[in-house]
Write a protein that holds these residues in place. Sequence first.
Motif, PDB file in Angstrom:
ATOM      1  N   MET A 241       0.959  -1.045  -0.003  1.00  0.00           N
ATOM      2  CA  MET A 241      -0.008   0.072   0.134  1.00  0.00           C
ATOM      3  C   MET A 241       0.870   1.338  -0.112  1.00  0.00           C
ATOM      4  N   ALA A 242       2.108   1.425   0.689  1.00  0.00           N
ATOM      5  CA  ALA A 242       2.837   2.325   0.841  1.00  0.00           C
ATOM      6  C   ALA A 242       3.719   2.505  -0.103  1.00  0.00           C
ATOM      7  N   ILE A 243       4.585   1.542  -0.657  1.00  0.00           N
ATOM      8  CA  ILE A 243       5.655   1.904  -1.325  1.00  0.00           C
ATOM      9  C   ILE A 243       5.410   2.587  -2.910  1.00  0.00           C
ATOM     10  N   PRO A 244       4.254   2.087  -3.440  1.00  0.00           N
ATOM     11  CA  PRO A 244       4.011   2.670  -4.778  1.00  0.00           C
ATOM     12  C   PRO A 244       3.901   4.351  -4.659  1.00  0.00           C
ATOM     13  N   VAL A 255      -4.767  -1.583  -3.862  1.00  0.00           N
ATOM     14  CA  VAL A 255      -5.449  -2.391  -3.132  1.00  0.00           C
ATOM     15  C   VAL A 255      -4.939  -3.796  -2.796  1.00  0.00           C
ATOM     16  N   GLN A 256      -5.111  -4.319  -1.332  1.00  0.00           N
ATOM     17  CA  GLN A 256      -4.477  -5.384  -1.072  1.00  0.00           C
ATOM     18  C   GLN A 256      -5.777  -6.491  -0.832  1.00  0.00           C
ATOM     19  N   HIS A 291      -6.906  -0.801   4.824  1.00  0.00           N
ATOM     20  CA  HIS A 291      -6.501   0.577   4.197  1.00  0.00           C
ATOM     21  C   HIS A 291      -7.022   0.667   2.792  1.00  0.00           C
ATOM     22  N   ASN A 292      -7.690  -0.269   2.360  1.00  0.00           N
ATOM     23  CA  ASN A 292      -8.171  -0.358   0.983  1.00  0.00           C
ATOM     24  C   ASN A 292      -9.352   0.831   0.916  1.00  0.00           C
ATOM     25  N   SER A 293      -9.408   1.496  -0.265  1.00  0.00           N
ATOM     26  CA  SER A 293     -10.394   2.716  -0.518  1.00  0.00           C
ATOM     27  C   SER A 293     -11.725   2.231  -1.202  1.00  0.00           C
ATOM     28  N   LEU A 294     -11.616   1.028  -1.432  1.00  0.00           N
ATOM     29  CA  LEU A 294     -13.067   0.489  -2.032  1.00  0.00           C
ATOM     30  C   LEU A 294     -13.443  -0.710  -1.453  1.00  0.00           C
ATOM     31  N   GLN A 295     -14.969  -1.059  -1.509  1.00  0.00           N
ATOM     32  CA  GLN A 295     -15.338  -2.320  -0.965  1.00  0.00           C
ATOM     33  C   GLN A 295     -15.416  -3.216  -2.020  1.00  0.00           C
ATOM     34  N   CYS A 316     -12.380  -4.870  -9.042  1.00  0.00           N
ATOM     35  CA  CYS A 316     -11.350  -3.951  -9.338  1.00  0.00           C
ATOM     36  C   CYS A 316     -11.453  -3.683 -10.657  1.00  0.00           C
ATOM     37  N   LEU A 317     -11.807  -4.563 -11.577  1.00  0.00           N
ATOM     38  CA  LEU A 317     -11.646  -4.177 -13.047  1.00  0.00           C
ATOM     39  C   LEU A 317     -12.799  -3.345 -13.351  1.00  0.00           C
TER      40      LEU A 317
END
Length: 465
Positions: A241-244, A255-256, A291-295, A316-317
């Motif tokens: 989540m952070a390194i990108p 997204v994880q 920490h995902n921003s979407l359900q 995700c697609l």
Amino acid sequence: MSVRKQQLLRQHRRNKRITLLLILLGLLVLGLFGPLWLLPLILLVLWIAHEAWFADHLFYSPQDDYQYRFPEAVEPMGLRIVNGRWQLAAGSIAPSATVIAKVQIKSNWLGRWFDPSVQVGTDQQTFERGAQGVRYLNLTGQVEALIAEGLSVQGRFCSVAADAELYVFNQPSPVNENIMILAPHADDAELAAFGLYSSADNVSIVTLTQGEIEAGYYQRLGLSKEQAAQLKGRLRTWDSMAIPLWGGVPQASCVQLGYYCMQLPEMAKQADTPFASKESGESDIRRARQHNSLQLPGDSTGQPTWHNLVADLAGCLMHFKPDVVVMPHPEIDPHADHIATTQAFFQALEQSDWRPKRLFLYANHLHDNDRWPMGDANTGVALPPAMVDLPADELFSYVLSEQQQLDKAMALLMQHDLQPPMPLKRRLRRSIQQLLTGRRWPKTGENEFLRKAVRKHELFWVREL
């Protein structure tokens, strides 16, 4: 690990056992009829020779031709060495094109003990010891020099045939399109495509697993095996989540999915069965998704099932609507989680209302050669060995600037899975190879991926959907 990779490893180990048995028989004869003081000296010399020249995992003969076929529309152009430089026989090439030269090389006797390489223009590309036959050099980024004055060509520990064929691929760069990267584990996106995604304006990165297994390094902190795996899973989840952000990709675009490492292949066989972690004792994927921003569909139950994984990828697609999906090559990359990632993607396509235009396929691992890309960091990437028929894909090679190569090295150094120190045996092997064979590793760090992945090129096989 794929079935073919397992077969190659078994054959390699069987051959080593046979060789070891013959050596032991020879030593036994020496012990019976020769001076005993020679035995430890001979054993030491044999071990040093093995570490220097025979420790590479090379599962084919270096005298075999690489077997690539390209789309029929990609017709080869003629190249010929004139006064030590490659000159283009005829035709024009766009400076941004991906350009691959099919060449014949032949190692000399030194090339059987040292890594043979070809210096072409401002780049150097390296092959197997004893390499002989058809190889493919990557000239991407040097098109203007090739057209203007030709490219200097010189073999080191090998010779290069005067005539070559040039294949030109005009796949447009995806940096101005909407890109989604599928990473089976944290660090796969950076290894394969950091240069590409750090140059693009619209990127999402979907990481499938926590990468929690093989956490023995963290047990030194006084943790149990389960606790160490849990910590490693948390760290690598954070990495994904952070390194990108170091490459300009905000957390909201990462997204994880939180599935468990090396369980994807079994999940694919039993789509309704939950597969918990092999080591951490955890079975609910939702903790890794905080920490995902979407359900996503899998959030409702938190069960690590194949049906949830496929539904998550379809979600995700439809959320990110990518034009280009970057993901593992199903025929070249043998890692079991990488193969399963590609399988899950194609099943997700059937559930999704969104269809990307192109697939960019990468290989962070190989069936046949664990050292590819061979040679030093910050040099070019030749095509990998291909000893079986592959689909006739187009190619795209992204060229990294020196600053991007440095930034990529720093991104890899942030990855917790690449930080543990090398085992003593590997340190000794590396020292022996540096001393006796001239191999070099980068100053940025000791992990092998800092040599293999930080290069002038990132290489992708391209398929239209």
